[in-house]
Motif scaffolding. Sequence first.
Motif, short mmCIF file in Angstrom:
data_model
loop_
_atom_site.label_atom_id
_atom_site.label_comp_id
_atom_site.label_asym_id
_atom_site.label_seq_id
_atom_site.Cartn_x
_atom_site.Cartn_y
_atom_site.Cartn_z
N TRP A 23 0.82 -1.22 0.00
CA TRP A 23 0.00 0.00 0.00
C TRP A 23 0.85 1.27 0.00
O TRP A 23 0.35 2.35 0.30
N ASP A 36 -12.14 -1.00 6.83
CA ASP A 36 -11.95 -2.39 6.41
C ASP A 36 -10.46 -2.72 6.30
O ASP A 36 -9.96 -3.07 5.22
N TRP A 38 -8.44 -5.13 7.51
CA TRP A 38 -7.93 -6.39 8.04
C TRP A 38 -6.84 -7.02 7.19
O TRP A 38 -5.89 -7.62 7.72
N GLU A 39 -6.90 -6.88 5.89
CA GLU A 39 -5.81 -7.40 5.06
C GLU A 39 -4.51 -6.66 5.35
O GLU A 39 -3.44 -7.26 5.49
N MET A 40 -4.61 -5.34 5.46
CA MET A 40 -3.43 -4.54 5.78
C MET A 40 -2.90 -4.87 7.17
O MET A 40 -1.70 -5.04 7.39
N ASP A 42 -3.21 -7.66 8.84
CA ASP A 42 -2.56 -8.98 8.82
C ASP A 42 -1.15 -8.86 8.23
O ASP A 42 -0.20 -9.48 8.73
N TRP A 43 -1.04 -8.09 7.15
CA TRP A 43 0.28 -7.95 6.52
C TRP A 43 1.26 -7.28 7.47
O TRP A 43 2.41 -7.73 7.62
N HIS A 335 -10.48 -14.21 12.28
CA HIS A 335 -11.44 -13.37 11.59
C HIS A 335 -12.87 -13.90 11.69
O HIS A 335 -13.79 -13.29 11.15
#
Length: 412
Positions: A23, A36, A38-40, A42-43, A335
């Motif tokens: 990102w 939103d 959660w993907e970031m 987790d990374w 999750h």
Amino acid sequence: MSAANSSSSSAPTSDPRVIETPWGHIDLMDPKTHNDPWEMYDWLRENAPMYWDPINELWGVSSYDGIVECARQPKVFTSEDGNLPKMPPDPSFINLDGRKHHERRKLIHHYFTPKAVRKMTEEIRVAVDKLLDRVIERGECDFVNEIAKPLPLYLIAQMLGIPEESRDDVIEWMDEFVKGGNGPDHITEEVNEAFVNFGFLHYQLCDERRENPKDDMLSMWVHATIDGVPLDDDELLFDHTLMIIGGGETTRASLGCAVEMLAKQPEDRAWLMEHPEGLKNATEEAIRYVTPFVRMSRTAAVDTTLEGVEVKKGEEVAMLYGPANRDPDVFPNPHAFDIHRSFKKKSLAFGHGHHFCLGAFLARAEVSIGLEQMFARMPDWELAGEPTWVESSFLRGLDSLPIRFTPGTKVY
């Protein structure tokens, strides 16, 4: 997180602390970053559990163990430079450590013990029922704005001694004021005006309590002393503000989350109605799953290390509770909203260490009793529209939650 929520600013790429992410440079203080996320999250937790945000020049720690290590060492990571990144400390006790923090916290601790909260059970149930009465005949409502938001604020206002006719104003002022928690760029004229309005009410009430004490927290505060010295005006005002914000946000977010997720997972709702003993665990899961506060910060008081990374004296560390509460090493299948989850370790939604949330027992009781009364009075609730979320780098929770249900009758 979309590209619009990150930045490719001219932060110095020669800085060894700066790392590449999918990102670009992640702006941890931009409210849009946490839409939103959660993907970031987790990374970050897996690849950079200590992430240097070059836009704001601060660290973000996202692992469970990293936050615990940071929070349990107040002499290494101090609160006295402020709990909100890039913001000077206000005079509330959340920005104190050691004996100063302990003595100020001790003044009000007895209001929030498990024993004190148990005595409030019927009071909480009545408050829930009176709010449900407002909507029960309609068969629909915005659950967040009509139930979850006013419930904790009405209760904490009652404990503080804020008159009933002022409580809706206080809700409106605090809704505006907390936007300033996003950072210095969000201290708007509206934020300042809301704080001034609350301040006028606060000083009026304090003057009244000095002349005519009552059985409430404000009366205790204005007559209390620490080592023979009374709290000054700023300490009183900011401790009062802290109680309202802390007393409202966790319940609003967690109760809203529980109602949304139990609408989406009706088999869990049916199980809880048959097994009310499971409400305690379901409440804990709702608090973990939503994690009402995005972050608090600490400042390194000395050169140190955290998660194997060098942190220099004076550098700020934002503790990112969301990714920590979905750390798979601590919470398997993190999750998933799992009302049967085994909590071998507590979530970090209430913080950790000597700054652990004073109102945790009360917030849990409000969520559990709120769900009990929902089961009793509108057990077939379902979503009636798309939920919307607060956009913030400070708070996380639903902004609105439309639901519908079979209309019922008032009890008051």
